[in-house]
Design an enzyme around this catalytic site. Structure first.
Site, PDB file in Angstrom:
ATOM      1  N   SER A 107       0.833  -1.191   0.000  1.00 22.97           N
ATOM      2  CA  SER A 107       0.000   0.000   0.000  1.00 22.97           C
ATOM      3  C   SER A 107       0.880   1.258   0.000  1.00 22.97           C
ATOM      4  O   SER A 107       1.725   1.417  -0.884  1.00 22.97           O
ATOM      5  CB  SER A 107      -0.942  -0.044   1.211  1.00 22.97           C
TER       6      SER A 107
ATOM      7  N   ASP B 148      -8.979  -6.124  -4.783  1.00 26.51           N
ATOM      8  CA  ASP B 148      -8.536  -4.862  -4.201  1.00 26.51           C
ATOM      9  C   ASP B 148      -9.039  -3.735  -5.090  1.00 26.51           C
ATOM     10  O   ASP B 148      -8.455  -3.420  -6.120  1.00 26.51           O
ATOM     11  CB  ASP B 148      -7.011  -4.835  -4.108  1.00 26.51           C
TER      12      ASP B 148
ATOM     13  N   HIS C 123      -8.210  -5.041  -0.317  1.00 21.80           N
ATOM     14  CA  HIS C 123      -6.898  -4.413  -0.132  1.00 21.80           C
ATOM     15  C   HIS C 123      -6.120  -5.053   1.012  1.00 21.80           C
ATOM     16  O   HIS C 123      -4.889  -5.155   0.952  1.00 21.80           O
ATOM     17  CB  HIS C 123      -7.086  -2.918   0.123  1.00 21.80           C
TER      18      HIS C 123
END
Length: 375
Positions: free
Chosen positions: A154, A319, A352
């Site tokens: 991320s 995601d 995610h």
């Protein structure tokens, strides 16, 4: 009981820097502390170091546990340790709490030497590039001239990419998981709604809530609840909670009725109990600002031309906040520059947050890359 594959009991360390750090925002930190942890052993050639960069709510505590808090397990403990994908029998792993953080590194809760009070709202804006600069100074302090890899998921993946651009000669490999070359307008919008929840909390007091002995817990709770929804997929929420009612029937009130409501409120309360609101604001803005292609008229390939590292890019099918298409943008830009890049798109129902989970296929990809990685 500590598992054989765990790095075991760990302890954070702190490095103090007196050399001023000029930030991209124009602000200056005259001095600062970085809190970090290490796992494994730095070899004699000092070429087996791997830097792990954390995401929005992460910290330096990547793996292992603390002697006085055995239940406080590192956020990527399933990835880092002896025999795990990032094997500490081979690699020396470093986790650092970013500037502006709330886990010991200098941030809004720290004392501003110029005033003798907490920085609060006066803490300068920080960017991904500023974090990389501070991490590079820590690497200098540890005697590491070149990382075998810089790894992150991320927001951590953005830092890994930025490392390859700011210090291309100091990074052999970049591993960016569930990341993106910059945020979409939708992602910036989510971040702004979360910030507004904090900024409009009556207990925020313009960011100087420390002086009032309060925290904007309601705003931080709402911000986390919103964020948490975006970290999960519709499938994972449906599988875990569906439309289950806590009382088996509708109660016709605004209390907690659905199990998903209970879960979100629990996550919000838990987060508001330990995370700093100013840190949340600073970190989401750092996410928004990251855009290496900005100075190249939006041309990502031109921006990534500076990099000389080999890359592993990993994405997850469900995601939707950092979608696979965003990872493929990075891959295409790297291939345009004839960089060596591997790409894996992992089937997952978890959204995610997949990058934090112990998925067999995902970990096999990472393990294979780290085993054959050239340093």
């Amino acid at each position: 009981m500590i598992q054989p594959s765990s790095v075991g009991i760990v302890a954070p360390q702190s490095a103090h820097f007196d050399q001023p750090l000029t930030l991209r925002s124009g602000g200056v930190l005259p001095a600062y502390d970085l809190v970090y942890e290490t796992y494994g052993t730095l070899n004699a050639d000092r070429n087996n170091a791997v830097l792990v960069c954390h995401a929005l709510s992460g910290s330096h505590h990547v793996a292992g546990c603390y002697a006085d808090a055995p239940d406080n397990i590192g956020w990527w403990d399933n990835l880092v340790g002896p025999g795990k994908p990032l094997d500490t029998r081979r690699y020396f792993v470093i986790g650092v709490n970013n500037l502006g953080g709330c886990h010991g590194t200098t941030g809004p809760r720290s004392i501003n030497p110029a005033t003798g009070k907490r920085w609060g709202a006066g803490f300068p804006f920080v960017t991904v590039e500023d974090w990389v600069e501070a991490q590079a100074r820590l690497a200098d302090r540890l005697g590491i001239e070149r990382f075998a890899a810089v790894l992150g998921g991320s927001l951590g993946g953005m830092q890994a990419i930025s490392w390859s651009l700011q210090y291309p000669e100091r990074v052999a490999n970049v591993v960016a998981v569930a990341s993106a070359p910059m945020l979409t307008a939708q992602n910036i919008a989510f971040n702004e709604v979360a910030r507004q929840a904090i900024l409009t909390d009556p207990e925020f007091h313009g960011g100087n809530y420390y002086e009032h002995g309060v925290v904007p817990a309601r705003g931080l709770k709402l911000a986390r609840m919103l964020g948490h929804i975006t970290y999960l997929s519709d499938d994972s929420l449906g599988e875990k909670f569906g439309r289950s009612l806590r009382h088996g029937k509708a109660m016709y009130n605004y209390g907690v009725e659905f199990e998903i409501e209970s879960y979100l409120r629990y996550q919000g309360d838990k987060f508001a109990g330990h995370f700093d609101a100013n840190t949340y604001l600073l970190t989401t803005k750092a996410l928004d600002y990251f855009d290496p292609a900005f100075d190249h008229d939006g041309n990502l390939a031109a921006a990534l031309a500076k990099s000389s590292a080999d890359f592993l890019i990993v994405s997850f099918t469900t995601d939707w906040r950092f979608a696979p298409a965003r990872s493929r943008e990075i891959v295409y830009a790297l291939l345009h520059n004839r960089r060596k890049v591997s790409y894996a798109e992992i089937e997952s129902t978890a959204g995610h947050d997949s990058f934090l989970l112990d998925d067999t296929h995902y970990h096999a990809v990472l393990s294979s890359y780290f085993k054959r990685m050239k340093v």
